[in-house]
Scaffold this motif. Structure first.
Motif, PDB file in Angstrom:
ATOM      1  N   ARG A 141       9.098  -9.959  12.124  1.00  0.00           N
ATOM      2  CA  ARG A 141       9.613 -10.638  10.923  1.00  0.00           C
ATOM      3  C   ARG A 141      10.308  -9.666   9.977  1.00  0.00           C
ATOM      4  O   ARG A 141      10.763 -10.060   8.913  1.00  0.00           O
ATOM      5  N   ASP A 142      10.339  -8.407  10.348  1.00  0.00           N
ATOM      6  CA  ASP A 142      10.859  -7.365   9.476  1.00  0.00           C
ATOM      7  C   ASP A 142      10.221  -7.455   8.092  1.00  0.00           C
ATOM      8  O   ASP A 142      10.906  -7.463   7.070  1.00  0.00           O
ATOM      9  N   GLU A 143       8.903  -7.525   8.076  1.00  0.00           N
ATOM     10  CA  GLU A 143       8.168  -7.553   6.804  1.00  0.00           C
ATOM     11  C   GLU A 143       7.371  -6.266   6.651  1.00  0.00           C
ATOM     12  O   GLU A 143       6.561  -5.929   7.522  1.00  0.00           O
ATOM     13  N   LEU A 144       7.613  -5.586   5.565  1.00  0.00           N
ATOM     14  CA  LEU A 144       6.922  -4.337   5.301  1.00  0.00           C
ATOM     15  C   LEU A 144       6.050  -4.505   4.043  1.00  0.00           C
ATOM     16  O   LEU A 144       6.564  -4.780   2.965  1.00  0.00           O
ATOM     17  N   PHE A 145       4.764  -4.404   4.241  1.00  0.00           N
ATOM     18  CA  PHE A 145       3.798  -4.544   3.143  1.00  0.00           C
ATOM     19  C   PHE A 145       3.413  -3.138   2.694  1.00  0.00           C
ATOM     20  O   PHE A 145       3.006  -2.317   3.525  1.00  0.00           O
ATOM     21  N   GLY A 152      -0.347  -1.512  -7.362  1.00  0.00           N
ATOM     22  CA  GLY A 152      -0.045  -2.825  -6.808  1.00  0.00           C
ATOM     23  C   GLY A 152       0.457  -2.767  -5.374  1.00  0.00           C
ATOM     24  O   GLY A 152       0.554  -1.692  -4.779  1.00  0.00           O
ATOM     25  N   ALA A 153       0.761  -3.931  -4.855  1.00  0.00           N
ATOM     26  CA  ALA A 153       1.238  -4.043  -3.479  1.00  0.00           C
ATOM     27  C   ALA A 153       2.467  -4.944  -3.462  1.00  0.00           C
ATOM     28  O   ALA A 153       2.596  -5.841  -4.304  1.00  0.00           O
ATOM     29  N   TYR A 154       3.333  -4.699  -2.486  1.00  0.00           N
ATOM     30  CA  TYR A 154       4.626  -5.390  -2.446  1.00  0.00           C
ATOM     31  C   TYR A 154       5.000  -5.800  -1.031  1.00  0.00           C
ATOM     32  O   TYR A 154       4.620  -5.133  -0.062  1.00  0.00           O
ATOM     33  N   VAL A 155       5.738  -6.894  -0.907  1.00  0.00           N
ATOM     34  CA  VAL A 155       6.434  -7.223   0.340  1.00  0.00           C
ATOM     35  C   VAL A 155       7.794  -7.793  -0.053  1.00  0.00           C
ATOM     36  O   VAL A 155       7.892  -8.558  -1.006  1.00  0.00           O
ATOM     37  N   ARG A 156       8.825  -7.382   0.660  1.00  0.00           N
ATOM     38  CA  ARG A 156      10.192  -7.815   0.352  1.00  0.00           C
ATOM     39  C   ARG A 156      10.523  -7.639  -1.131  1.00  0.00           C
ATOM     40  O   ARG A 156      11.120  -8.520  -1.753  1.00  0.00           O
ATOM     41  N   GLY A 157      10.050  -6.547  -1.700  1.00  0.00           N
ATOM     42  CA  GLY A 157      10.367  -6.233  -3.092  1.00  0.00           C
ATOM     43  C   GLY A 157       9.608  -7.045  -4.126  1.00  0.00           C
ATOM     44  O   GLY A 157       9.846  -6.903  -5.331  1.00  0.00           O
TER      45      GLY A 157
END
Ligand code: 2AM
Ligand code: CA
Length: 284
Positions: A141-145, A152-157
């Motif tokens: 899925r081209d998802e980078l966590f 904090g934490a991020y995915v897709r900005g």
């Protein structure tokens, strides 16, 4: 993280940048190998698989990390003999290291081998035993966590946040089925049997790290699994806590790198969730 600026060997990249870069490079390469890996071997049992892709991805990550931080310690799944005792020994030998990278190059190898598109690269950095950076990358899925301790934490900005469910009844949980048929599997089956009628539903995707990332992102209310290793959990644990959730062992004790039986949730359901698991364990 004031010591982020220790003198690296090459360039001046931050710990997080190196973790992201390594996970995405390895993940892209793994994706190209989907459906055409050439060797498959069994490690500890018929459920414990390894391919040349696991080993190649770990070497790639190790080389990238060591280029930037040659004095850091490195614990990767493929550098450790199979089985829980060897994993515990390997962790004990490095857990007091000032900086320790804890890496699972392919979390969800069974899925990778079968072409089931749910696996991840998991990279964590611990400082004196505490995870300070966690990255989980899903190349399909081209998802980078990404999580940084205290930031904090991020995915897709976008900042990730755990879900709002307050009760087990409204919860979507996930689990994984342990490879150990004598101890862990019967316990897990009891927990499963107790939880299924009490929750909205249960999934089993086959990548502990990605399940943890999904708890962080609010896509799952909780996740539990028995018999995991430090590299399956370390990055995901920081993602969950930095997204407002809770991570413990299945008895409710705080998470640390040595935890093998893990429960993660949005926090709201944690007490009720762990209570069911504890009862299932004590009933065996
Ligand atoms: P892996 O793919 O890196 O081995 C699936 O239920 C989860 O359990 C995955 O995160 C998988 O990680 C892990 N897993 C599978 N077999 C295992 C074993 N024999 N020991 C520990 N963890 C295992
Ligand atoms: Ca693995």
């Amino acid at each position: 993280m004031s010591d982020q600026n220790e003198v690296p060997a090459v360039g001046g990249k931050s710990f997080t940048a190196v973790a992201i870069n390594s996970a995405s490079k390895a993940g892209e390469w793994i994706k190209t190998k989907l459906g055409n890996h050439t060797s498959l071997s069994l490690k500890y049992s018929a459920q414990d698989l390894v391919t040349e892709v696991d080993k190649g991805a770990e070497t790639m990550i190790r080389n990238l990390v060591q280029t930037h931080f040659p004095h850091h310690s490195f614990l990767g799944e493929e550098g450790v003999e199979p089985g829980p005792e060897a994993s515990d020994r390997a962790l004990q030998s490095v857990r007091d290291a000032e900086y320790l990278w804890v890496v699972d190059p392919v979390d969800g190898t069974t899925n990778f081998v079968h072409g089931f598109p749910f696996f991840s690269v998991s990279i964590a950095l611990a400082h004196k035993g505490e995870v300070i950076v966690g990255v989980v990358y899903d190349p399909i899925r081209d998802e980078l966590f990404v999580a940084e301790k205290g930031k904090g934490a991020y995915v897709r900005g976008r900042r990730t946040q755990v879900s709002e469910e307050q009760t087990l009844r409204d919860s979507l949980l996930a689990t994984g089925f342990p490879a150990d048929p004598n101890y862990a599997l019967p316990i897990n089956m009891r927990g499963l049997q107790a939880l299924v009628p009490q929750v909205r539903n249960i999934r089993s995707g086959g990548s502990a790290a990605l399940h943890m990332a999904y708890v962080a992102a609010g896509r799952l209310s909780g996740f539990w699994e028995y018999g995991l290793n430090s590299w399956d959990l370390a990055a995901g644990a920081l993602l969950v806590t930095e997204s407002g959730g809770q991570v413990t062992d299945t008895k409710g004790n705080p998470y640390h790198l040595g935890v093998r039986h893990a429960a993660a949730s949005n926090g709201h359901i944690h007490e009720a969730f762990v209570k069911v698991l504890e009862k299932a364990e004590s009933d065996v």
